[in-house]
Design an enzyme around this catalytic site. Structure first.
Site, PDB file in Angstrom:
ATOM      1  CG  ASP A  92      -2.009  -0.931   1.252  1.00 31.90           C
ATOM      2  OD1 ASP A  92      -2.081  -1.757   0.328  1.00 31.90           O
ATOM      3  OD2 ASP A  92      -2.831  -0.878   2.191  1.00 31.90           O
ATOM      4  CG  HIS A 149       2.164  -8.945   0.588  1.00 32.28           C
ATOM      5  ND1 HIS A 149       1.625 -10.054   1.188  1.00 32.28           N
ATOM      6  CD2 HIS A 149       1.981  -7.918   1.476  1.00 32.28           C
ATOM      7  CE1 HIS A 149       1.129  -9.731   2.377  1.00 32.28           C
ATOM      8  NE2 HIS A 149       1.335  -8.440   2.566  1.00 32.28           N
ATOM      9  CB  SER A 255      11.324   3.179   3.982  1.00 34.16           C
ATOM     10  OG  SER A 255      12.347   3.803   3.249  1.00 34.16           O
TER      11      SER A 255
END
EC number: 4.1.1.65
Length: 292
Positions: A92, A149, A255
């Site tokens: 995200d 992921h 980050s």
């Protein structure tokens, strides 16, 4: 660039980046209930965290702030694009830059470029498989989900930890610090996938307390050292293989992730800097390599 922006960048050159990051690492793991409750609740309110998406929605259930920050999502919160040829967004966040790798260069910000060889910490003249391929730089803000992921299923070939600076990775610093992503501390994870070679680079930054992967655990801290550390993984029946959409790592405070793909891939139309993205959505597609 404004005077305020220049002063912000100058300050980052002066402050003790590693010392501050190590202190925050400790604070994020304080288990004293009044302290961690105050920090978690204020953070969730300031950044408007939607805990309905979390696997554990109760803020008081988290033993410390870092556990809350790296919280898992409900399995149905981020459905994966069903197309098996789809390249999934690994996080995200928001797109900082996206495009094609040309003449060995990636875009850092408007008017600024850096080289693939530097990002991957390669020796001078060492080849890489990403010329003409695709790159995407994805920025994770404090309010985002902070697990990373797999965009495609793949076999882990190599991991390299590169010590470096810990500049902020926001838009101001990206525009003002040359070779930012090739200077900051980073964890380079290279995979072999059905689409060809793939790299996921986890870039550290100021106040990022740690980088970790599901196979190696916590790689940083410590943030010390002058030379890169490299792990090569065997190609045999014991090899590490991660499925498409499976978690591969996480930031212990946020980050940037940089995704590198070979030339038999293409991005979806309309993906431009500034657009918000979510883990599981389609960023692009891959096509089988031409046997000729």
């Amino acid at each position: 660039m404004s005077l305020t922006d220049r002063l912000f960048i100058a300050l980052q050159h002066l402050i003790p980046q590693r010392w501050l990051s190590e202190r925050l690492y400790w604070l994020a793991r304080v288990r004293w209930r009044p302290f961690k409750r105050l920090i978690i609740r204020n953070f969730a309110q300031i950044y408007r965290i939607d805990m309905r998406l979390a696997l554990e929605p109760d803020l008081d259930a988290y033993p410390h702030f870092n556990a809350f920050f790296t919280r898992a999502l409900r399995p149905d919160a981020r459905p994966l694009d069903p197309d098996p040829a789809a390249i999934l967004c690994p996080v995200d966040g928001a797109i900082s830059q996206i495009g094609t790798i040309e003449a060995g260069r990636l875009i850092q910000a408007k008017g600024r470029h850096y080289r693939v060889e530097s990002l991957l910490a390669l020796a001078p003249g060492e080849p890489h498989p990403f010329e003409g391929g695709r790159f995407a730089t994805l920025y994770l803000s404090p309010r985002d989900y902070h697990r990373i992921h797999m965009p495609l299923g793949g076999r882990l070939d190599q991991m390299v930890h590169v010590p470096g600076t810990l500049f902020s990775v926001n838009a101001i610093t990206s525009a003002g610090v040359s070779d930012l992503f090739a200077r900051n501390e980073r964890l380079i994870c290279r995979f072999e996938t059905a689409a060809g070679p793939m790299a996921l680079i986890l870039v550290g930054a100021i106040f990022v307390g740690g980088l970790e992967t599901v196979w190696a655990g916590e790689v940083t801290p410590p943030h010390s050292g002058l030379e890169p550390r490299r792990w090569d993984y065997a190609v045999d029946e014991q090899c590490i293989h991660l499925e498409r959409g499976e978690e591969m790592g996480r930031f212990n405070l946020g980050s940037t992730v940089i995704l590198l793909l070979p030339d038999q891939t293409e991005w979806e139309p309309g993906l431009v800097p500034g657009i918000g993205v979510q883990f599981g959505q389609r960023l692009g597609r891959w096509r089988p390599a031409d046997p000729g």
